[in-house]
Enzyme design. Sequence first.
Site, short mmCIF file in Angstrom:
data_model
loop_
_atom_site.label_atom_id
_atom_site.label_comp_id
_atom_site.label_asym_id
_atom_site.label_seq_id
_atom_site.Cartn_x
_atom_site.Cartn_y
_atom_site.Cartn_z
N CYS A 72 0.83 -1.20 0.00
CA CYS A 72 0.00 0.00 0.00
C CYS A 72 0.87 1.26 0.00
CB CYS A 72 -0.96 -0.04 1.19
SG CYS A 72 -2.29 1.15 1.07
N HIS B 213 -3.44 -5.75 1.26
CA HIS B 213 -2.71 -5.93 2.52
C HIS B 213 -2.65 -7.39 2.98
CE1 HIS B 213 -2.32 -1.66 3.88
NE2 HIS B 213 -3.27 -1.50 2.97
N GLU C 100 -0.78 -8.63 5.13
CA GLU C 100 -0.50 -8.72 6.57
C GLU C 100 -1.78 -8.70 7.40
OE1 GLU C 100 -0.46 -6.07 4.90
OE2 GLU C 100 -0.66 -4.23 6.08
#
Lengths: 85, 222
Positions: B85, B194, B196
Site C-alpha cells: 500500500c 494488505h 498482513e
Amino acid sequence: MPKVVVDVMPKPEILDPQGKAVLGALPRLGFDGVVDVRQGKRFELEVAGEVTDEVLARVREMAGTLLSNPVIEDFTVHVDAGDPA
Amino acid sequence: MKVGVVTFPGSLDDVDAQRAVRIGGHEAVALWHGDHDLQGVDAVVLPGGFSYGDYLRCGAISRFSPVMTEVVEAAAKGLPVLGICNGFQILCESHLLPGALIRNDHRKFVCRDQRLRIENVSTPWTSSYAEGQEVTIVLKNGEGGFVADTDTLDRLEGEGRVVARYLGDNPNGSLRDIAGITNERGNVVGLMPHPEHAVEDLTGAGTDGLGFFTSLAAATFA
C-alpha cells in the site's frame, strides 16, 4: 521579494479525479460552460539573493526531484517579480 | 530469517506487518525511518499507512528518509523488499518500481475483501503460491490507482512482472487491473492490497495473505 514559482500539473493522459470532482460540482452550483477541469499544485519559493540562471536551474532540479513526480506530472518554472510599485 | 519492518512517521500497519512476519516464521526487526541502518536484516517490509501525512504526494517525502537510502542500495544488491500500500507508493516514488499510484478513479476510499490472482510466483515474496492461484485479502486505499505509460505496462506484462491482478470489479481504476508488480530482478515487490491483514483466522478475510511471509523461507531454502 521575488519569488520563483513552480506549477505542477498532472500529465494530460493521466486521469485527474480531483479535477473531475470539481468539474462535477460547478454545474450544481450554477456555474455553467466549463467543459474540463485539471487540478494542479503551485509552489512559491522565496530564494536568498538574486534569481540567477543558476538558481533557476537548481529550482528545476528541485521540481523534477521532489516537487513533481515526472511519471505522472509536468512542471513549469517562472519568476514572480511581485506587484509593480 | 530477520525481516525488517520500517516505521515512518504516519505508518499505520507496521505492527501488523511485524506480527505477520512472526506468524510467517521469521524474526521481526523494527527499523526506524531516521536511521541509516538496516540492522543486518535479510529482507525489508515497507508497511501501509500515511507516511509523512501523505504530504506532497503519497510516499514522496518518505523516499528521501535516511533508511530509504539504505533500502535502495540494498535492493540493488538483491535484498528482498516488499512494499504494501503506502509502501508500494514509496517504492514507486523511489524508482525501485516503475509507474505511480494515483487517487482512486471513483474518488472514494475503498475498504473490502478483494479477490486477486497471483501471477508471478518466482519472487521471494510469492514463491509459496501456485501460479494463477486466486486469493482473497484485504484492500484499503484512497490512492491505489496504478498508472504507467503503455510501453511500461506492455513491458511489465511481457516480462511477467505483474505479480497480482484484481479479480471482479476493478477497485480503484488501476490500469490493466494491476494490484502488484515486481522489478526486473524480481526481488522488489509492490502490492496495493494488505496480506498482513490476512494471516489469522481470528480476524479478517482468512489466511490467504500468509504466503507473502512464508514465501521468504521457501525462496531461501529451496
